[in-house]
Design a protein around this motif. Structure first.
Motif, short mmCIF file in Angstrom:
data_model
loop_
_atom_site.label_atom_id
_atom_site.label_comp_id
_atom_site.label_asym_id
_atom_site.label_seq_id
_atom_site.Cartn_x
_atom_site.Cartn_y
_atom_site.Cartn_z
N MET A 1 0.84 -1.20 0.00
CA MET A 1 0.00 0.00 0.00
C MET A 1 0.88 1.25 0.00
O MET A 1 1.88 1.32 0.71
CB MET A 1 -0.89 0.00 1.24
CG MET A 1 -2.15 0.79 1.03
SD MET A 1 -3.27 0.57 2.41
CE MET A 1 -3.96 -1.02 2.03
N ARG A 12 -4.78 5.55 3.10
CA ARG A 12 -4.32 4.80 4.27
C ARG A 12 -4.78 5.47 5.57
O ARG A 12 -5.27 4.81 6.49
CB ARG A 12 -2.79 4.71 4.22
CG ARG A 12 -2.21 3.69 5.18
CD ARG A 12 -0.71 3.61 4.99
NE ARG A 12 -0.14 2.65 5.92
CZ ARG A 12 -0.05 1.35 5.70
NH1 ARG A 12 -0.49 0.85 4.57
NH2 ARG A 12 0.48 0.54 6.61
N LEU A 15 -8.42 4.82 6.01
CA LEU A 15 -8.75 3.49 6.52
C LEU A 15 -8.45 3.36 8.01
O LEU A 15 -9.19 2.74 8.76
CB LEU A 15 -7.97 2.42 5.74
CG LEU A 15 -8.52 2.12 4.35
CD1 LEU A 15 -7.58 1.20 3.58
CD2 LEU A 15 -9.91 1.50 4.44
N LYS A 16 -7.36 3.97 8.43
CA LYS A 16 -7.03 3.92 9.86
C LYS A 16 -8.08 4.68 10.69
O LYS A 16 -8.54 4.22 11.73
CB LYS A 16 -5.63 4.53 10.11
CG LYS A 16 -4.49 3.58 9.73
CD LYS A 16 -3.17 4.03 10.30
CE LYS A 16 -2.66 5.27 9.60
NZ LYS A 16 -1.36 5.70 10.09
N SER A 18 -11.12 5.20 9.76
CA SER A 18 -12.36 4.41 9.71
C SER A 18 -12.32 3.29 10.74
O SER A 18 -13.32 2.97 11.39
CB SER A 18 -12.54 3.77 8.33
OG SER A 18 -12.65 4.75 7.37
N GLY A 19 -11.14 2.68 10.87
CA GLY A 19 -10.98 1.60 11.85
C GLY A 19 -11.26 2.10 13.26
O GLY A 19 -11.99 1.47 14.03
N SER A 22 -14.89 2.90 13.58
CA SER A 22 -15.67 1.66 13.64
C SER A 22 -15.60 1.03 15.03
O SER A 22 -16.61 0.51 15.54
CB SER A 22 -15.16 0.65 12.62
OG SER A 22 -15.36 1.15 11.34
N ALA A 23 -14.39 1.07 15.62
CA ALA A 23 -14.25 0.50 16.98
C ALA A 23 -15.16 1.24 17.94
O ALA A 23 -15.84 0.63 18.78
CB ALA A 23 -12.79 0.59 17.43
N LEU A 25 -17.90 3.06 17.16
CA LEU A 25 -19.31 2.82 16.82
C LEU A 25 -19.74 1.42 17.24
O LEU A 25 -20.84 1.22 17.77
CB LEU A 25 -19.52 2.99 15.31
CG LEU A 25 -19.63 4.43 14.81
CD1 LEU A 25 -19.63 4.45 13.28
CD2 LEU A 25 -20.90 5.08 15.34
N GLY A 26 -18.85 0.44 17.00
CA GLY A 26 -19.17 -0.94 17.38
C GLY A 26 -19.37 -1.07 18.88
O GLY A 26 -20.29 -1.74 19.35
N SER A 27 -18.50 -0.40 19.65
CA SER A 27 -18.62 -0.45 21.11
C SER A 27 -19.92 0.20 21.56
O SER A 27 -20.65 -0.34 22.41
CB SER A 27 -17.44 0.28 21.76
OG SER A 27 -16.24 -0.31 21.34
N GLY A 29 -22.56 0.53 19.83
CA GLY A 29 -23.64 -0.34 19.40
C GLY A 29 -23.90 -1.45 20.40
O GLY A 29 -25.05 -1.77 20.70
N LEU A 30 -22.82 -2.00 20.96
CA LEU A 30 -22.99 -3.06 21.97
C LEU A 30 -23.70 -2.53 23.21
O LEU A 30 -24.50 -3.22 23.83
CB LEU A 30 -21.63 -3.65 22.35
CG LEU A 30 -21.00 -4.57 21.32
CD1 LEU A 30 -19.62 -5.02 21.78
CD2 LEU A 30 -21.89 -5.80 21.06
#
Lengths: 482, 99
Positions: A1, A12, A15-16, A18-19, A22-23, A25-27, A29-30
């Motif tokens: 890359m 790049r 994406l970082k 976004s990661g 996402s972490a 948002l995912g948390s 969400g839980l």
């Protein structure tokens, strides 16, 4: 890359970022998922739907050849007139005169009170002191519990008529012309018949169902409530009472946690009673004998050990049966029958050991009716003994819709079916070391504490009309009534 | 059925998890942090525990069990933080200087 340094916001970097997003948002969400899971009424087992989807515990894995209660001596059958508190209190009230005292009671009551003098004191205390106080406090605080009482009474307002004929008559469908029982249809296979009966029980609304071969030790030796039996004649176990089908439903979950003041047993009593009569009717129409033994007090036998025999659950410290799906939030009915069936096996999912260590129900019992000790022998069987006279006296020491049910509300097994409690049950049942059980009991006591048990009493007895948890919004009279 | 108990929610959680793993991989590469399999496993365990903590607090609040939410949040949350710091230091072990 490729790294495009110096070009600002690269793919790049995107994406970082976004990661990381996402972490987060995912948390989050839980967290929201958890909140929804905690509130979700579909976790109120036994109320959200029928069809038997709630009987989902893998009983085969925990099946044992012998029931988890122990037979340790010569057995005898209970005399309902004295051993069953509800019947004894009724007889006591009718027969007791201060001027004649013990001598004025029927011989079986005299014998019982001579053997259990502390129960004479408790029964007298209930009659002479408790009931007048209960009446006075009920008048004073009636408004607070108006909706709860009305709801409870409404739940108990509908039900089948009481049985008045003896089993050989009332348990069969009779041919109107001949007066004889109708001819029994021949079933192909008891295994298939058992499957059919279980399906039918679920169709009729039962949350759990099981089958046992009826042990005559559980049938009363005498009774005082009729149902075709005379109170002064011993009950001979009818020949057609070969099997016992057990059905049952839970009490509504939110009011259950608001016990002893806002909950009721009438909701589950009524449902189980109707299911019991419906299933008995189904069997009778096929030409077999069937008698429903149903809540509140229309029984010719003791129900808890039959639930154990049928693999529905295990008898716990509060003496009632703890099931894997509903904990002890379970109000059963039994149908005795001669329909050829295959009995289920009893189960052992660790309740006996759990109850020996847990003791949450004993700690939260305001009356001290639940023992802190080990199981003791009664009529030849070992079991945790509950002082039913103390228990019933507490029912009459608290306001609201009558009863207590705190031992149901506080039991670690009696939790809604969300992921936390389902996982805890699974881990506890499968851990042979018992360490999980001790750890979870410790957490249960710390995480889910209740008020001081003495605050559950009505005010004239020094209490505060407390409940284990606040009442649901729809039972708060003060929010609706002027 | 609410969004959070739907299949689509879990699909989105899966997408978020994939993106988070990809982001971690790129971040580790850029910082010169070697990521052998055991580091991925430890990171995975930690993420599951953190998720359990968050979901436990949420569920307890949904059940109206405020004490359980508070004590669970403190107990499991502190465990997550302490183990997270330990994991952070462990992740950085063997780090090479990036040119």
């Amino acid at each position: 890359m490729t790294q495009n340094k110096g070009k600002g916001f690269t793919r790049r970097t995107f994406l970082k970022a976004s990661g990381a997003a996402s972490a987060l948002l995912g948390s989050a969400g839980l967290g929201f998922y958890g909140y929804e899971a905690g509130k979700d009424p579909r976790t109120y087992r036994g109320w959200e739907n029928w069809e038997g989807v709630n009987q989902d515990f893998n009983r085969k894995k925990y099946a044992v050849d012998k029931p988890t209660y122990l037979k340790v001596g010569e057995t005898s059958r209970p005399d309902a007139r004295s051993d069953v508190i509800f019947y004894r209190r009724g007889l006591f009230r009718r027969q007791w005169r201060d001027e004649t005292g013990l001598e004025g009671l029927d011989p079986y009551l005299q014998k019982y009170y001579r053997q259990n003098p502390e129960h004479l004191e408790l029964d007298l205390y209930s009659q002479n002191e408790l009931m007048p106080k209960l009446m006075a406090d009920t008048r004073k605080y009636r408004k607070q519990f108006l909706l709860a009482a009305a709801w409870s009474n409404a739940m108990g307002a509908v039900g089948p008529p009481r049985i008045t004929e003896p089993p050989e008559k009332s348990d069969f469908m009779l041919n109107r012309r001949t007066g004889q029982p109708i001819e029994a249809v021949q079933f192909k296979d008891p295994v298939k018949t058992s499957k059919l009966i279980k399906k039918m029980a679920h169709e009729l609304g039962s949350t759990l169902v099981g089958i046992a071969r009826l042990n005559p030790d559980w049938v009363y030796s005498y009774t005082s409530i009729g149902r075709g039996f005379k109170s002064d004649e011993p009950i001979e176990v009818p020949k057609h009472w070969q099997f016992a089908i057990v059905v049952g439903t839970p009490m509504s979950w939110d009011p259950l946690y608001a016990n002893p003041t806002y909950g009721t047993s009438n909701d589950a009593y009524s449902r189980s009673r109707i299911i019991g009569f419906r299933l008995a009717s189904f069997i009778k129409q096929l030409g077999y004998g069937a008698r429903p033994h149903t809540p509140g007090t229309d029984y010719d036998l003791m129900v808890p050990p039959i639930l154990v025999d049928a693999g529905i659950g295990e008898q716990g410290r509060p003496s009632i049966v703890i099931t894997p799906e509903l904990g002890n939030n379970f109000r059963p009915a039994v149908i005795t029958t001669n329909l050829p069936l295959v009995p289920d096996k009893p189960i052992d999912f660790g309740v006996q050991d759990f109850c020996k260590h847990c003791k949450i129900c004993a700690e939260n019992c305001p009356s001290g009716a639940i023992t802190f000790g080990d199981p003791v022998e009664e009529r030849g069987y070992l079991r945790f003994k509950v002082d039913t006279a103390k228990c019933l006296n507490f029912w009459n020491s608290t306001l609201g819709s009558m009863g207590c049910r705190l031992c149901v509300a506080v039991c670690p097994y009696t939790r809604k079916a969300n992921w936390i409690h389902k996982a805890a049950l699974k881990v506890t049942a499968d851990d042979p070391t018992g360490l999980t059980e001790k750890g979870l009991t410790f957490l249960q006591k710390k995480f889910y504490p209740g008020p001081d048990p003495q605050t559950y009493y009505m005010p004239s007895l020094g209490g505060e009309n407390a409940s284990y948890r606040p009442p649901p919004w729809w039972l708060r009279s003060e929010d609706f009534i002027e | 059925m609410s969004f959070f108990s739907s299949g689509f929610f879990w699909f989105m959680e899966g997408v978020f998890a994939c993106l988070a793993v990809l982001g971690l991989k790129l971040w580790a590469e850029d910082r010169g942090i070697p990521m052998p399999f055991w580091k991925w496993i430890l990171a995975g365990i930690w993420v599951v525990f953190l998720g359990f903590t968050i979901a436990f607090v949420g569920t307890s609040l949904g059940e109206n069990e405020v004490v359980a939410a508070r004590l669970g949040g403190i107990l499991f949350g502190l465990t997550s933080i302490v183990s997270g710091i330990g994991l952070w230091r462990l992740l950085h072990s063997g780090r090479k200087a990036v040119k």
